[in-house]
Scaffold this motif. Structure first.
Motif, PDB file in Angstrom:
ATOM      1  N   ALA A 185    -105.131 -34.475 -40.839  1.00 26.80           N
ATOM      2  CA  ALA A 185    -105.105 -33.435 -41.867  1.00 26.80           C
ATOM      3  C   ALA A 185    -105.467 -32.076 -41.264  1.00 26.80           C
ATOM      4  N   HIS A 186    -106.410 -32.077 -40.327  1.00 23.42           N
ATOM      5  CA  HIS A 186    -106.795 -30.818 -39.686  1.00 23.42           C
ATOM      6  C   HIS A 186    -105.644 -30.256 -38.844  1.00 23.42           C
ATOM      7  N   ARG A 187    -104.983 -31.127 -38.092  1.00 22.48           N
ATOM      8  CA  ARG A 187    -103.847 -30.660 -37.290  1.00 22.48           C
ATOM      9  C   ARG A 187    -102.723 -30.173 -38.196  1.00 22.48           C
ATOM     10  N   TYR A 188    -102.492 -30.867 -39.297  1.00 28.74           N
ATOM     11  CA  TYR A 188    -101.470 -30.446 -40.266  1.00 28.74           C
ATOM     12  C   TYR A 188    -101.791 -29.044 -40.790  1.00 28.74           C
ATOM     13  N   GLN A 189    -103.072 -28.784 -41.064  1.00 29.03           N
ATOM     14  CA  GLN A 189    -103.483 -27.457 -41.548  1.00 29.03           C
ATOM     15  C   GLN A 189    -103.179 -26.388 -40.516  1.00 29.03           C
ATOM     16  N   LEU A 190    -103.478 -26.676 -39.249  1.00 28.38           N
ATOM     17  CA  LEU A 190    -103.210 -25.706 -38.188  1.00 28.38           C
ATOM     18  C   LEU A 190    -101.719 -25.401 -38.095  1.00 28.38           C
ATOM     19  N   LEU A 191    -100.916 -26.459 -38.050  1.00 29.36           N
ATOM     20  CA  LEU A 191     -99.481 -26.289 -37.833  1.00 29.36           C
ATOM     21  C   LEU A 191     -98.816 -25.548 -38.983  1.00 29.36           C
ATOM     22  N   THR A 192     -99.128 -25.934 -40.203  1.00 27.59           N
ATOM     23  CA  THR A 192     -98.456 -25.340 -41.362  1.00 27.59           C
ATOM     24  C   THR A 192     -98.982 -23.948 -41.691  1.00 27.59           C
ATOM     25  N   SER A 193    -100.017 -23.485 -40.982  1.00 29.19           N
ATOM     26  CA  SER A 193    -100.471 -22.108 -41.194  1.00 29.19           C
ATOM     27  C   SER A 193     -99.457 -21.106 -40.647  1.00 29.19           C
TER      28      SER A 193
END
Length: 320
Positions: A185-193
């Motif tokens: 979820a944290h990596r998803y947050q980084l990428l979709t920013s």
């Protein structure tokens, strides 16, 4: 002297060759066969075990070897065939393929495979099915435009609705898998920013590009397949072109680059500048893809969102 092992994978059987002992044996490609494989290789001093990618039939054996702590490596089939031809080997059968795989990992530089987390395995499997359904949906929509019979038109519309519903269901499951895992979820947050990186591209990068953030900008561009390679000899100066890489990642990145070229201000300006300079459309979009993946690599490496990456700050504002 340490030995090397090559494993040729088929649906029902694994053919194994250990060099330089030239020890050959085969086992079934099932749980019992994987256990026998691990047991027989455990007593040998092996520095590398190569398995050729075989459409997923290699996954069980690869998992068993990695779980046992063995140095397994996945071999690219194209590189292996080129290696065999360069070695003067034109024939092809299972024992010979196992021997060539062993020779390949003995001579060529390869990276040890990593045991993927169960959540990432599920993501990768669902993404593969999603790509298949999306291709079917596009084919059905294209075919439906040519249909004249009312009954066939109704069948086509029903099929397209069913495919769309299945894709939506997979999207929900993908979101649930990522949301249930703190690290994903944290990596998803980084990428979709980054504007232009949607859910599908983010899921694809998480599942199929786990090396993201641990490579140089040149390495990540080459791994995705957006690095231009020279085509020159003497006075001849050919056009540079991209080659190889992970096609599913590159295809998803292409769609992200199309979106970013419109909705991401820095990347839109970069796109427009290249276009104004007279660059061909494909060269422009590949350049945007390359800029996106190198920026995403840096964001994951530094653990920062897109806005902080642009400003040079190196801390993410939300907790893991």
């Amino acid at each position: 002297m340490q030995s090397v092992c090559g494993i040729d994978v088929s649906k029902d059987r694994l053919d194994i060759m250990v060099l330089p002992e030239q020890q050959y044996f085969s086992v079934r490609n099932d749980a019992a066969g994987w256990a026998e494989l691990v047991e027989r290789l455990r007593g040998l001093s092996i520095s590398a075990i190569g398995l050729e990618a075989s459409g997923g039939y290699e996954r069980g054996a690869m998992r068993a070897l990695l779980a046992a702590g063995m140095p397994a490596r996945q071999v690219n089939p194209f590189k292996l065939r080129q290696f065999a031809r360069a070695s003067g080997v034109l024939a092809k059968n299972d024992p010979l393929d196992a021997r060539m795989i062993a020779s390949f990992v003995a001579i060529m530089p390869t990276q040890p495979a990593q045991l993927r987390a169960p959540a990432v395995e599920r993501l990768a499997e669902m993404l593969a099915v999603r790509r298949q359904l999306s291709a079917e949906k596009v084919a059905a929509e294209n075919a439906s435009r040519l249909l004249e019979d009312p009954m066939l038109q109704r069948l086509s519309r029903r099929r397209i609705r069913r495919l769309a519903a299945d894709i939506d269901m997979l999207d929900r499951h993908l979101a649930e898998i990522v949301g249930a895992d703190t690290a994903l979820a944290h990596r998803y947050q980084l990428l979709t920013s980054m504007p232009g990186v949607g859910p599908v591209l983010a899921y694809t990068l998480i599942a199929l590009l786990p090396e993201l953030g641990r490579m140089s900008r040149k390495q990540v561009a080459a791994l995705v397949g957006v690095a231009p390679y020279a085509f020159e000899s003497g006075r001849f100066k050919g056009r540079r072109c991209i080659w190889g890489g992970r096609a599913p990642v590159r295809n998803a990145l292409y769609m992200g680059a199309m979106s970013a070229s419109n909705w991401n201000p820095p990347l839109r300006a970069f796109h427009d500048r290249l276009k104004a300079a007279g660059k061909l459309p494909k060269i422009v979009i590949v350049a945007v893809m390359r800029k996106m993946i190198t920026a995403l690599n840096a964001m994951v490496r530094d653990d920062v969102v897109w806005a902080d990456h642009l400003s040079g700050r190196h801390s993410v504002p939300t907790a893991r």
